[in-house]
Motif scaffolding. Structure first.
Motif, PDB file in Angstrom:
ATOM      1  N   ALA A  61      91.973 -47.701  -6.986  1.00 27.85           N
ATOM      2  CA  ALA A  61      90.795 -47.370  -6.591  1.00 27.85           C
ATOM      3  C   ALA A  61      90.749 -47.415  -5.120  1.00 27.85           C
ATOM      4  CB  ALA A  61      89.853 -48.769  -7.001  1.00 27.85           C
ATOM      5  N   ASP A  90     101.382 -51.118  -3.209  1.00 26.44           N
ATOM      6  CA  ASP A  90     100.397 -51.149  -1.975  1.00 26.44           C
ATOM      7  C   ASP A  90      99.360 -52.298  -2.140  1.00 26.44           C
ATOM      8  OD1 ASP A  90      97.749 -50.514  -1.371  1.00 26.44           O
ATOM      9  OD2 ASP A  90      96.906 -49.639  -3.089  1.00 26.44           O
ATOM     10  N   THR A  99      91.326 -53.064  -2.781  1.00 29.44           N
ATOM     11  CA  THR A  99      92.268 -53.304  -3.614  1.00 29.44           C
ATOM     12  C   THR A  99      92.434 -54.975  -3.654  1.00 29.44           C
ATOM     13  OG1 THR A  99      93.572 -51.261  -2.893  1.00 29.44           O
ATOM     14  CG2 THR A  99      94.794 -53.263  -3.931  1.00 29.44           C
ATOM     15  N   SER A 150      95.683 -47.272  -0.259  1.00 31.01           N
ATOM     16  CA  SER A 150      95.775 -47.022  -1.576  1.00 31.01           C
ATOM     17  C   SER A 150      95.733 -45.321  -1.736  1.00 31.01           C
ATOM     18  CB  SER A 150      94.611 -47.476  -2.246  1.00 31.01           C
ATOM     19  OG  SER A 150      94.430 -48.908  -2.254  1.00 31.01           O
TER      20      SER A 150
HETATM   21 MG    MG Z   1      93.404 -50.290  -1.154  1.00 30.72          MG
END
Ligand code: MG
Ligand code: GTP
Length: 333
Positions: free
Chosen positions: A183, A206, A191, A171
Motif C-alpha cells: 500500500a 520495506d 505501512t 513502499s
Molecule cells: Mg510504506
C-alpha cells in the motif's frame, strides 16, 4: 527474518469413470460386457527447487488443479491415467495443511511430496462379469481427487532494508524494484508491517516509517528493525520536498543508534527521493549537504522510470560480491 506466506487450494485430479457397454455389433447381437476402466486422476506434488526463490507466483495462482483421469470406453478401452503435477517451491518452504494442521518442510530438491492424491479410476462393467452375472450393467464412477487448503510459508532474511521517515517513498520504491504490491499513501504510517519483495534473488524489506523517539516506542517503535539487522545494505529514503532532509536523515540514524549501533555501520545508499517535486537547485543543495555523510547519495524519483533504472544498476553493484566502485551522486530526476 520476514515471512512470505500464501494460502492455496490444491485439488488433485478426479479418477475417470468406468464404462458400461456391451460388445454389440451387426455380427454379434448379444456380446458380453466390454466397458473399460477409468484412468486414475493425477496427484499434485510439491518439490524443492533452487530455481525458485520466493512464493511470488502463488500470489496470483490461488488454486492448483490436477489433471483428471480419462473415462473408460467400449471395447475395453481404458481411460488414460493422468499425469501428476509437480509444483516447485523454494527450499525451506513450510507447507501446512490448514484442516489437519500437519506440517511438512521442503528441505531438499530430491523428494517430491504428495500433497493431494488423485482419485482412483472406476471399474468398467467388464470387470464385474462373473459366472453368475454374464451381463453386468454396473460400473464404478471415478473417485474424487483430494482437495486440500494449504499455507506455504517461507522465511527470508532480507538482504536490503528500506528505511526512513514515514511518507519518504519506501513502499513506492519497493513496488518499483520488485513485484510486491505494498500500500502506498500520501500520509505517514501507510505501512504497518514490513513488506517483502524480491529484487532478482535478493529479498528487500520495506520497513514501516521510523520517527523521532521510535526507540522509546513512539510511532510504531523500533520493533520492525530486527528485520534489518541481518541485511547487507540499507537504503535510506529521504523526502527531498520535506522541511529539512538532512535532519530527517539524522533523526533516523539517532534511533538506530539507540536500537542497535551496528546498524550505523552497514553499507548504505541514501536515496534523496521526490526529485520531481522540487527544483533542480534545491536538489543540488540538499545533495551537497549530504556529502558530509560520506555515503553513496542517489538523487531521483520513484515516479520516474530512468531514475528507477539507474537505481537498479546502483543497487545491483552494491549487491554484487565485487568491491563497490561507483561514481558518487549521479543526478536523476
Ligand atoms: Mg510504506
Ligand atoms: N512526487 C513524488 N511523490 C512520491 C515519490 N515517491 C513516493 N511519492 C509519494 O509519497 C507518498 C508516500 O509514499 P510511500 O511509498 O507510501 O511512503 P513510505 O515511505 O512507504 O511511507 P510509510 O509507509 O508511511 O512509512 C505517496 O503519496 C507517494 O505517491 C516521488 O518520487 N515523487
Amino acid at each position: 527474518m520476514l515471512v512470505d506466506n500464501v494460502t492455496l487450494v490444491v485439488k488433485a485430479g478426479d479418477g475417470g469413470n468406468g464404462a458400461a457397454t456391451f460388445a454389440r455389433t451387426s455380427m454379434k447381437a448379444r456380446g458380453g460386457p466390454d466397458g473399460g476402466n477409468g484412468g486414475n486422476g493425477g496427484d499434485v506434488l510439491f518439490q524443492g527447487s533452487t530455481n525458485v526463490n520466493d512464493l511470488r507466483e502463488f500470489r496470483y495462482k490461488k488454486k492448483i488443479v490436477g489433471e483428471n483421469g480419462g473415462h473408460g470406453t467400449k471395447h475395453n478401452g481404458f481411460g488414460k491415467n493422468a499425469n501428476h503435477i509437480v509444483v516447485h517451491v523454494p527450499l525451506g518452504t513450510r507447507i501446512t495443511d490448514v484442516t489437519s494442521g500437519k506440517v511438512i518442510e521442503i528441505e531438499t530438491e530430491d523428494t517430491p511430496v504428495v500433497i493431494a492424491r488423485g482419485g482412483k479410476g472406476g471399474f468398467g462393467n467388464f470387470k464385474f462379469k462373473s459366472a453368475t452375472n454374464q451381463a453386468p450393467t454396473n460400473r464404478e464412477l471415478g473417485g474424487g481427487g483430494e482437495t486440500k487448503t494449504i499455507t506455504l510459508e517461507l522465511r527470508l532474511i532480507a538482504e536490503v532494508g528500506l528505511i526512513g521517515l514515514p511518507n519518504a517513498g519506501k513502499s513506492s520504491l519497493l513496488a518499483e524494484l520488485t513485484h510486491a504490491t505494498p500500500a502506498i499513501g500520501a500520509y505517514p504510517f501507510t505501512t504497518l508491517e514490513p513488506n517483502i519483495g524480491m529484487f532478482g534473488s535478493h529479498p528487500i524489506a520495506d520497513i514501516p516509517g521510523l520517527i523521532e523517539g521510535a526507540s522509546r516506542g513512539i510511532g510504531l517503535g523500533t520493533k520492525f528493525l530486527k528485520h534489518i539487522e541481518k541485511t547487507k545494505i540499507l537504503v535510506h529514503m529521504i523526502d527531498l520536498a520535506g522541511d529539512n532532509p538532512l535532519q530527517a536523515y539524522e533523526t533516523v540514524r539517532h534511533e538506530f543508534k539507540e536500537f542497535n549501533p551496528t546498524l550505523l555501520e552497514k553499507p548504505e545508499i541514501i536515496f534523496l527521493n521526490k526529485a520531481d517535486a522540487v527544483d533542480a537547485k534545491k536538489a543540488a543543495d540538499v545533495q551537497k549537504q549530504f556529502l558530509a555523510t560520506h555515503k553513496e547519495v542517489f538523487v531521483g524519483s520513484t515516479h520516474e522510470i530512468e531514475s528507477i533504472d539507474a537505481f537498479k544498476h546502483l543497487l545491483t553493484r552494491f549487491l554484487s560480491p565485487a568491491p563497490v566502485d561507483v561514481p558518487r551522486s549521479a543526478i536523476f530526476g
